[in-house]
Design an enzyme around this catalytic site. Structure first.
Site, short mmCIF file in Angstrom:
data_model
loop_
_atom_site.label_atom_id
_atom_site.label_comp_id
_atom_site.label_asym_id
_atom_site.label_seq_id
_atom_site.Cartn_x
_atom_site.Cartn_y
_atom_site.Cartn_z
NE ARG A 87 -4.41 -0.18 2.29
CZ ARG A 87 -5.32 -1.15 2.32
NH1 ARG A 87 -4.96 -2.40 2.39
NH2 ARG A 87 -6.60 -0.86 2.26
NE ARG A 155 -13.56 -3.10 6.83
CZ ARG A 155 -12.71 -3.19 5.81
NH1 ARG A 155 -12.78 -4.21 4.97
NH2 ARG A 155 -11.79 -2.27 5.62
NE ARG A 166 -10.94 2.16 4.62
CZ ARG A 166 -12.03 1.49 4.27
NH1 ARG A 166 -13.21 1.97 4.61
NH2 ARG A 166 -11.94 0.38 3.60
P1 ADP Z 1 -10.19 -2.30 1.97
O1 ADP Z 1 -10.56 -3.69 1.51
O2 ADP Z 1 -11.38 -1.49 2.27
O3 ADP Z 1 -9.22 -1.64 1.05
P2 ADP Z 1 -8.51 -3.61 3.87
O4 ADP Z 1 -9.33 -4.67 4.51
O5 ADP Z 1 -7.56 -4.04 2.81
O6 ADP Z 1 -9.47 -2.47 3.35
O7 ADP Z 1 -7.69 -2.80 4.96
C1 ADP Z 1 -8.35 -2.24 6.08
C2 ADP Z 1 -7.35 -1.43 6.89
O8 ADP Z 1 -6.29 -2.28 7.34
C3 ADP Z 1 -6.65 -0.31 6.14
O9 ADP Z 1 -7.43 0.87 6.10
C4 ADP Z 1 -5.40 -0.14 6.99
O10 ADP Z 1 -5.67 0.54 8.19
C5 ADP Z 1 -5.06 -1.57 7.36
N1 ADP Z 1 -4.15 -2.18 6.37
C6 ADP Z 1 -4.41 -3.24 5.56
N2 ADP Z 1 -3.36 -3.51 4.76
C7 ADP Z 1 -2.41 -2.60 5.08
C8 ADP Z 1 -1.09 -2.33 4.59
N3 ADP Z 1 -0.56 -3.05 3.59
N4 ADP Z 1 -0.40 -1.32 5.16
C9 ADP Z 1 -0.92 -0.58 6.16
N5 ADP Z 1 -2.15 -0.75 6.66
C10 ADP Z 1 -2.89 -1.76 6.12
#
Ligand code: ADP
Ligand code: ADP
Length: 213
Positions: A87, A155, A166
């Site tokens: 990310r 969530r 986000r």
């Molecule tokens: P979405 O599917 O809505 O994109 P995720 O389930 O992938 O969300 O991620 C939810 C949250 O988990 C993110 O907003 C972040 O806070 C944390 N997160 C997930 N993956 C990462 C990552 N690679 N680096 C930093 N934070 C992460």
């Protein structure tokens, strides 16, 4: 086959990953799911991560790197869909380093393209199954009647303020990775609007064109 599903929150990464698991027997590695499990189990990492996640901020990279590399190694460094990692540019470099070290480069980074107004609708109507991590949408794929309603929740980071945060974090920290993967020659933009099966077919086309023979 080793792929990354890339795109803004709500683009449909989790949904498409599930279809790929069912239809292509790939393994789903989602840092979001791993982190939410850690929060539920109240592990030390989970307790730290919760503070960031609830507000829609990124969890510090070092924590996520260890979880992601462990999960990739657990599936044997192959036949995986990576969802939610990397990310940031730093995470992308860590991932490249890890995969090179194990001689398992990516076949494709599938980047789901979805306009912002669609994303906001999808996230605000998303519901999640606490037990399986499965995603639903109140209009397009509501939770089936045989699933215990007590397991279905919204969530914390799908509340309006966290959604806004986000998306801002995505634009600033994550979107620039498209250029990184384009330069690596493995970026495949795919339109993420339409029926879930239509989007899946577009992803299939990319996979058929890039998979090893
Ligand atoms: P979405 O599917 O809505 O994109 P995720 O389930 O992938 O969300 O991620 C939810 C949250 O988990 C993110 O907003 C972040 O806070 C944390 N997160 C997930 N993956 C990462 C990552 N690679 N680096 C930093 N934070 C992460
Ligand atoms: P991400 O993992 O990228 O954050 P999800 O797969 O959780 O995204 O999808 C976000 C929301 O949008 C969920 O409620 C999901 O059911 C819904 N959704 C996913 N794909 C589609 C689609 N093609 N059309 C309509 N709704 C979708």
């Amino acid at each position: 086959m080793r792929i990354v599903l890339f795109g803004p929150p709500g683009a449909g990464k989790g949904t498409q990953a599930r279809l790929l698991v069912e239809r292509r027997q790939l393994r789903h590695v989602s840092t979001g799911i791993i982190l939410r499990r850690a929060i539920r189990e109240q592990t030390p990492v989970g307790q730290k991560a919760k503070l960031y996640m609830d507000e829609g901020k990124l969890v510090p990279g070092r924590l996520v790197r260890a979880l992601a590399e462990e999960a990739i190694s657990l599936v044997g460094n192959d036949h995986f869909i990576l969802d939610g990692y990397p990310r940031t540019l730093e995470q992308a470099q860590w991932l490249t380093e890890y995969l090179n070290r194990h001689h398992v480069p990516l076949h494709a980074v599938v980047s789901l393209q979805v306009p912002e107004e669609v994303i906001v609708d999808r996230l605000s109507k998303r519901r999640v199954n606490k037990k399986t991590g499965e995603n639903y949408h109140l209009d397009f794929s509501p939770p089936p009647p045989d699933v215990d309603p007590a397991l279905i929740y919204r969530r914390q980071d799908d509340e309006p303020e966290a959604i806004r945060k986000r998306l801002e974090v995505y634009r600033r920290e994550t979107e620039p990775l498209e250029a990184y993967f384009r330069a690596e020659g493995c970026l495949y933009p795919v339109r993420g609007v339409g029926e879930m099966d239509e989007v899946y077919e577009r992803i299939e086309e990319v996979l058929r064109a890039t998979e090893p023979v």
